[in-house]
Design an enzyme around this catalytic site. Structure first.
Site, mmCIF file in Angstrom:
data_model
loop_
_atom_site.group_PDB
_atom_site.id
_atom_site.type_symbol
_atom_site.label_atom_id
_atom_site.label_comp_id
_atom_site.label_asym_id
_atom_site.label_seq_id
_atom_site.Cartn_x
_atom_site.Cartn_y
_atom_site.Cartn_z
ATOM 1 N N ARG A 7 -11.513 -7.178 5.859
ATOM 2 C CA ARG A 7 -12.207 -6.279 4.921
ATOM 3 C C ARG A 7 -13.318 -7.084 4.266
ATOM 4 O O ARG A 7 -13.052 -7.862 3.333
ATOM 5 C CB ARG A 7 -11.236 -5.776 3.853
ATOM 6 C CG ARG A 7 -10.122 -4.881 4.369
ATOM 7 C CD ARG A 7 -9.240 -4.432 3.207
ATOM 8 N NE ARG A 7 -8.412 -3.296 3.521
ATOM 9 C CZ ARG A 7 -7.104 -3.358 3.778
ATOM 10 N NH1 ARG A 7 -6.484 -4.520 3.755
ATOM 11 N NH2 ARG A 7 -6.422 -2.264 4.045
ATOM 12 N N ASN A 17 -4.118 4.434 5.855
ATOM 13 C CA ASN A 17 -4.187 4.630 4.399
ATOM 14 C C ASN A 17 -5.120 5.789 4.061
ATOM 15 O O ASN A 17 -4.780 6.672 3.283
ATOM 16 C CB ASN A 17 -4.708 3.368 3.699
ATOM 17 C CG ASN A 17 -3.879 2.152 4.027
ATOM 18 O OD1 ASN A 17 -2.759 2.290 4.488
ATOM 19 N ND2 ASN A 17 -4.423 0.972 3.825
ATOM 20 N N ASP A 18 -6.307 5.751 4.641
ATOM 21 C CA ASP A 18 -7.250 6.839 4.389
ATOM 22 C C ASP A 18 -6.887 8.084 5.185
ATOM 23 O O ASP A 18 -7.043 9.196 4.696
ATOM 24 C CB ASP A 18 -8.677 6.402 4.724
ATOM 25 C CG ASP A 18 -9.309 5.650 3.557
ATOM 26 O OD1 ASP A 18 -9.163 6.122 2.416
ATOM 27 O OD2 ASP A 18 -9.925 4.596 3.789
ATOM 28 N N HIS A 42 1.295 -3.157 -13.176
ATOM 29 C CA HIS A 42 0.535 -4.217 -12.520
ATOM 30 C C HIS A 42 1.352 -5.496 -12.407
ATOM 31 O O HIS A 42 1.235 -6.246 -11.437
ATOM 32 C CB HIS A 42 -0.757 -4.468 -13.292
ATOM 33 C CG HIS A 42 -1.770 -3.408 -13.019
ATOM 34 N ND1 HIS A 42 -2.774 -3.094 -13.877
ATOM 35 C CD2 HIS A 42 -1.918 -2.583 -11.962
ATOM 36 C CE1 HIS A 42 -3.500 -2.119 -13.373
ATOM 37 N NE2 HIS A 42 -2.994 -1.786 -12.213
ATOM 38 N N ARG A 50 -5.236 8.664 -2.617
ATOM 39 C CA ARG A 50 -4.316 7.518 -2.520
ATOM 40 C C ARG A 50 -4.285 6.675 -3.791
ATOM 41 O O ARG A 50 -3.400 5.838 -3.971
ATOM 42 C CB ARG A 50 -4.651 6.640 -1.299
ATOM 43 C CG ARG A 50 -5.999 5.978 -1.375
ATOM 44 C CD ARG A 50 -6.408 5.389 -0.037
ATOM 45 N NE ARG A 50 -6.234 3.962 0.036
ATOM 46 C CZ ARG A 50 -6.884 3.157 0.885
ATOM 47 N NH1 ARG A 50 -7.717 3.668 1.776
ATOM 48 N NH2 ARG A 50 -6.689 1.877 0.888
ATOM 49 N N CYS A 62 -3.993 -0.300 11.648
ATOM 50 C CA CYS A 62 -4.199 -1.353 10.643
ATOM 51 C C CYS A 62 -3.924 -0.906 9.212
ATOM 52 O O CYS A 62 -4.132 -1.670 8.285
ATOM 53 C CB CYS A 62 -5.601 -1.936 10.753
ATOM 54 S SG CYS A 62 -6.880 -0.798 10.226
#
Ligand code: PEP
Ligand code: MG
Length: 572
Positions: A297, A455-456, A189, A466, A503
């Protein structure tokens, strides 16, 4: 030279400041049986305070760095809610009559040792999260102050055994030239945060240095190569000073591109927009030259609060976003929760396969009042600028029709209230489920635009979660199956005469440009930090060569070959 892991790119030159190790000396205190209740109360109080503190940090990071980075702290809150971790602590207090801080320390040590034993980078880095949260809890139980970083000295290179996201929150990027950590790697992280903050980081030096680095040592660190030089020679200093200067100039030059149109050398115009999660993000996107917002988003508006946001609250945010976009179009996606994103006040059932479950448009079509509240807010904001509505996770025609029928109801409600809105507001869908790509020609008849969420799409086409580090090596955006579906979707949109943009993360990868040129995608939306890099690539490419390269990639048969060809082309 010490060879570590390059975790965040860039070169830094400066004096080291070594952060003292954050270890606690916890005396082995036991209590009388009658004090058990008191000890538990101390523990719960410590947990509550820690949670509040983490929430504050999370909000701070969301404002200053970004929404995705701030979600790192969700993992920390999850540890404090974790029944296994908590029952370990409670068990030690209950059975051994140990004080709360002793129990917490023992539980941390237990889990950290366990995770460290596993030969798995990901689990080792989760051990760091447990340490970070545990130390915070200890701080509240023992009342010891946090280590403070120097703020009034010359900028320095921060050296630490390990750095936790909590510590990074308090960093002033102006003072920190670079960072070196003994543990950690690319996926920790702290590495994600360092990249977002633009601070070079070299990690994983443990056992590589015979002599530990000391405060005041002159260091050169190279976050691309993963190298650290201690007390470098004059020649090396000169060489790296030149590299650092080039990097600084490049950043400055890139910034100059903000106001330049994204046009290839042979005159092919592309449009680059920003992906955002808040009003603040729009300002950043505009600073980096975004021509509007390609993906807002909105789920972050629904998070960290006690109940769904009201129509009025949402309207205010959407209006501010569209006004900040300065006349450019703003594509706002309706709520996309479920999967990895949860709301505290709207508990979803535990699902066997959350990403295949009750999420996004599926929830909106079930919770119609909640959905219409958002649609009314979006419609009302459309009176103030060019807003387009985007539905996530569509996989059937019926879903689009139902969503549009509810939009019609929302319009009627506003007409009755005599409130202004754009009656011809455009609606579009995310193409992120393979089924949607497969019936793109049918869906194109129902909507005004497509936005491809790679991404999806990659996750679902390849059946690779993912979010799961264990299968991260199988997550290949350049898999031929993905590229075929992209082509099919773009062709369907063109055939139907509707617009299409990309996107997902792929849009912000400059390597992908030949594919866009070959497929005829002119609209890309990406995280604001990627805008100038991609624009630079466009300005230095030609449509003719790019198309040829994209066409060539289309004939290649493996992700590896395609990615290698694109990398070669980008470097040429
Ligand atoms: C996507 O899936 O590509 C996308 C852009 O949406 P998100 O990352 O929010 O799922
Ligand atoms: Mg998505």
């Amino acid at each position: 030279m010490i060879q570590g892991i390059g975790a965040a790119s860039g070169v830094a030159i400066g004096k080291a400041f070594v952060l003292p190790a954050w270890e606690w000396d916890v005396p082995d205190r036991r209590m009388e049986k009658v004090d058990l209740a008191k000890e538990f109360e101390r523990l719960y109080e410590g947990i509550r305070t820690s949670k509040t503190e983490i929430e504050v940090m999370k909000n701070e990071i969301r404002e200053t760095v970004g929404a995705e980075e701030s979600s790192i702290f969700d993992a920390h809150i999850a540890i404090l809610d974790d029944p296994v971790f908590m029952s370990e602590i409670q068990g030690i207090i209950e059975r051994q009559y140990k004080a709360a801080e002793v129990a917490v320390k023992e539980a941390i040590d237990h889990f950290v040792t366990m995770f460290d034993l596993l030969d798995d980078e990901y689990m080792k880095e989760r051990a760091l999260d447990i340490k970070d949260v545990g130390n915070r809890l200890l701080k509240h139980l023992l009342g010891t102050p946090e280590i403070t970083l120097p703020s009034d000295t010359q900028p320095y290179i921060l050296v630490a055994k390990e750095l936790s996201p909590s510590q990074l929150v308090h960093l002033n990027p102006e003072n920190v030239l670079g960072m070196v950590t003994m543990s950690g790697g690319k996926t920790s992280h702290s590495a994600i945060m360092a990249r977002a903050l633009g601070i070079p980081l070299v990690s994983g030096l443990e056992s590589l240095t015979e002599e530990p680095l000391s405060t005041g040592d002159l260091l050169i660190i190279d976050g691309d190569e993963g190298t650290v030089y201690r007390e470098p020679s004059r020649a090396l200093l000169e060489q790296f000073n030149r590299i650092a200067e080039e990097q600084r100039l490049r950043k400055e030059q890139l910034q100059l591109l903000a106001s330049v149109d994204a046009v290839t050398k042979d005159g092919y115009r592309m449009r680059l927009a920003g992906n955002i999660s808040s009003v603040k993000d729009v300002e950043q996107a505009v600073k980096y030259g975004a021509e509007g917002v390609g993906l807002f988003r909105t789920e972050f508006l629904y998070m960290d609060r006690p109940a769904f946001p009201s129509e009025e609250e949402q309207f205010e945010v959407y209006r501010q976003v569209v006004e900040a976009a300065g006349g450019h179009p703003v594509v706002i996606r309706t709520l996309d929760i479920g999967g990895d994103k949860q709301l505290e006040y709207f508990p979803l059932f535990e699902e066997e396969n959350p990403v295949l479950g009750f999420r996004a448009i599926r929830i909106s079509l079930d919770e119609t009042e909640m959905f219409k509240t958002q649609l009314r807010a979006l419609l009302r904001a459309s009176a103030y600028g060019q807003i387009k509505i985007l539905y996530p996770m569509i996989h059937t025609l019926e879903e689009v029709r139902q969503a549009n029928a509810l939009l019609e109801e929302a319009k009627q409600e506003l007409l009755r209230r005599e409130l202004p809105f754009n009656k011809d507001i455009e609606t579009g869908i995310m193409i992120e489920i393979p089924a949607a790509a497969a019936i793109a020609d049918l869906l194109a008849q129902e909507v005004d635009f497509f936005s491809i969420g790679t991404n999806d799409l990659v996750q679902y086409v390849l059946a690779v979660d993912r979010m799961n580090e264990k299968v991260a090596h199988l997550y290949h955006p350049y898999h031929p199956a993905v590229i075929r579906l992209l082509r099919q979707t773009v062709l369907a949109a063109k055939e139907a005469g509707i617009s299409v943009s990309v996107c997902g993360e792929m849009a912000g990868d400059e390597k992908a440009l030949p594919l866009w040129l070959y497929l005829g995608v002119t609209n890309l939306s990406m995280s604001p930090q990627s805008l100038l890099r991609v624009k630079h690539r466009i300005l230095n490419s030609t449509l003719a060569e790019g198309m040829e390269q994209g066409k060539h990639c289309y004939t290649l048969t493996t992700s590896e070959e395609i990615e290698a060809a694109l990398t070669r082309w980008t470097k040429s």
